[in-house]
Design an enzyme around this catalytic site. Structure first.
Site, PDB file in Angstrom:
ATOM      1  NE  ARG A 160      -2.728   1.165   3.561  1.00 40.63           N
ATOM      2  CZ  ARG A 160      -3.644   1.350   4.517  1.00 40.63           C
ATOM      3  NH1 ARG A 160      -4.905   1.611   4.178  1.00 40.63           N
ATOM      4  NH2 ARG A 160      -3.335   1.252   5.785  1.00 40.63           N
ATOM      5  CG  ASP A 438      -4.336   2.526  11.397  1.00 35.04           C
ATOM      6  OD1 ASP A 438      -5.302   3.229  11.794  1.00 35.04           O
ATOM      7  OD2 ASP A 438      -4.447   1.704  10.475  1.00 35.04           O
TER       8      ASP A 438
END
Length: 509
Positions: A160, A438
């Site tokens: 990603r 996160d």
């Protein structure tokens, strides 16, 4: 490819000469020159759309793309090693994490330069080196206490890159920072694309933060140029898109169509999706959300989004991947584990029942918990013809049960400040209260406080007192005062800061 004028402004990093070779930088520079004008144009389009939403417009399905939604077409069949995606594990491009994730027994490992990574120059460059070693199957680590190396069977690697809104300030072209998306993608594709194909896999990607099919089309064109320049062959690059913005939820068909031969599937990026609802629509009281813990995938607007994602994917022959299980098992508290793991199983049973082909977990110990809930290789035959696209259902935030509580405020303050401190200290995936937090969950924390203040659910005095109390608990944490200042900036300012990582990026090297 010719020299492009990219200069590196970052501090010295081991293996930089290898990763940032003239040839690799020439490739990144080629992409930057070709696509930077479109990236800027699309970001300007985002800003214009946001202003229209602030003025009262609501998201809806596009009239100009009705034919795409109503016509019969399918994405290409998935490559062999992407046909079974029952459990996918995610994590930063840290060396130890990568080895453990690849060995975890998961079907797929998503190596993350985005929400789970603090983009220090060291993390970015060393992360590319770790990917190169993982693809070569030479990656190893000896801590002095334990040695780590790859098993014979490992998860399929998917990378990603950072989103279109971010730049890499340490790589300059004609004096301006290059797109972080093109930097992350370009280096991995250059170094590992051919090697992955030769090994029977391929250069596979997860695409974050898209808000429209036009942004997906930009990725399509980047991929096509990369395939041509690197000799990979048309359609070698495959991508799964995270549907993690409320605007993208209205363009799922169009996004898959825009990716064309590169499309592989969609993922229900639940945490960023909640954040996006607050960011784009939170100025309106009908979009006020209760405590984060009350906003589950079972509430009406989230279930509608997940159902539509499965329907859209399977109608087009694409994989539908479920959301994150962020629990981190405790080594000391069996009771905490039992309660949390039961919730994880329930969540994965729901996803499997909705027709998802697989799901996400944040910790290797959760692979064995989630895997039994997805018994078949995939559920592409579950077409969900019972689901009809419904704009009102996607926007039915008002029906979300729950309330705003002092405990919810305390959780948001705690997670928000602790995560920013972790990020500033170079760690983008932070274990806080048995959850892997996160950037996405930190965004929820600060955006909820911003929304609650705006609509009078909490007072500024209450927030300030909660912050003061939290700071006493965190005394001695490196850079904690800096983290507080940043948190207050992104949570308390009248104007909504689009992404907390943008001002925070100015504070890291």
């Amino acid at each position: 490819m010719t020299a492009t004028g990219i200069s590196i402004a970052g501090p010295p990093i081991t293996r930089a000469a290898e990763i940032l070779s003239p040839e690799a930088l020439a490739f990144v520079g080629l992409l930057q020159r070709e696509f930077e004008p479109r990236r800027r144009e699309l970001l300007a389009g985002r800003a214009e759309r946001w202003e229209r939403l602030k003025a009262g417009e609501l998201p809806d399905f596009l009239t100009e793309t009705r034919e795409v939604r109503e016509s019969d077409w399918r994405v290409p069949e998935a490559p062999a090693d992407l046909r079974e995606r029952r459990v996918e594990i995610t994590g930063p491009v840290d060396r130890k994490m990568m080895i453990n994730a690849l060995n975890s027994g998961a079907s797929v490992f998503m190596a993350d330069f985005e929400d789970a990574n603090s983009p220090t120059w060291e993390n970015v460059v060393e992360g590319q080196g770790n990917l190169l070693d993982a693809v070569a199957r030479t990656i190893s680590l000896d801590t002095g206490e334990k040695s780590y190396s790859l098993n014979e069977k490992i998860a399929t690697l998917v990378v990603r890159p950072r989103g279109w809104h971010l730049v890499e300030k340490h790589a300059l072209l004609d004096g301006a920072p290059v797109s972080a998306s093109l930097f992350d993608f370009g280096l991995y594709a250059f170094h590992c694309g051919r090697a992955q194909l030769d090994a029977g896999s391929g250069p596979y990607f997860y695409l974050p933060k898209l808000e429209s099919h036009h942004e997906a089309r930009l990725w399509h064109d980047v991929f096509s140029v990369a395939e041509e320049q690197l000799g990979l062959g048309r359609g070698a690059i495959r991508a799964t898109v995270l549907i993690e913005t409320i605007l993208a939820a209205f363009e799922m068909d169009e996004i898959l169509h825009a990716l064309g031969e590169h499309a592989a599937g969609l993922n229900a990026g639940r945490w960023d999706y909640i954040f996006s609802v607050i960011k784009k629509l939170g100025h309106r009281e009908e979009f006020l959300l209760p405590d984060r813990g009350d906003v589950t995938m079972a509430v009406p607007f989230m279930r509608s989004y997940a159902d539509l994602l499965v329907r859209t994917c399977h109608r087009r022959g694409a994989h539908a991947i479920g959301g994150m299980a962020a629990f981190i098992p405790s080594r000391r508290d069996a009771e905490v584990n039992a309660v949390a793991l039961a919730k994880v199983r329930e969540d994965k049973q729901r996803e499997s029942g909705q027709g998802f082909d697989g799901t996400w977990v944040a910790h290797p110990d959760l692979v064995s918990v989630a895997l039994p809930e997805f018994e078949r290789e995939n559920q592409l035959d579950v077409l969900r013809d019972d689901v009809e696209p419904n704009a009102a259902a996607l926007l039915d935030v008002r029906s979300t049960p729950g309330s705003t509580t002092p405990a919810g405020l305390e959780q948001n303050v705690s997670v928000g400040i602790q995560y920013i401190a972790s990020w500033l200290n170079g760690v983008g995936a932070a274990a806080i209260a048995n959850l892997m937090e996160d950037a996405a969950t930190s965004e929820i924390s600060r955006s909820q406080i911003w929304q609650w203040l705006r609509h009078g659910r909490v007072s500024l005095d209450e927030v300030s007192e909660t912050i003061d109390a939290e700071m006493k608990k965190l005394d001695g944490v490196p850079r904690i005062d800096e983290a507080r200042d940043l948190f207050e900036q992104v949570a308390l300012d009248d104007g909504f800061v689009e992404f907390l990582t943008i001002p925070a990026y100015e504070h890291i090297d």
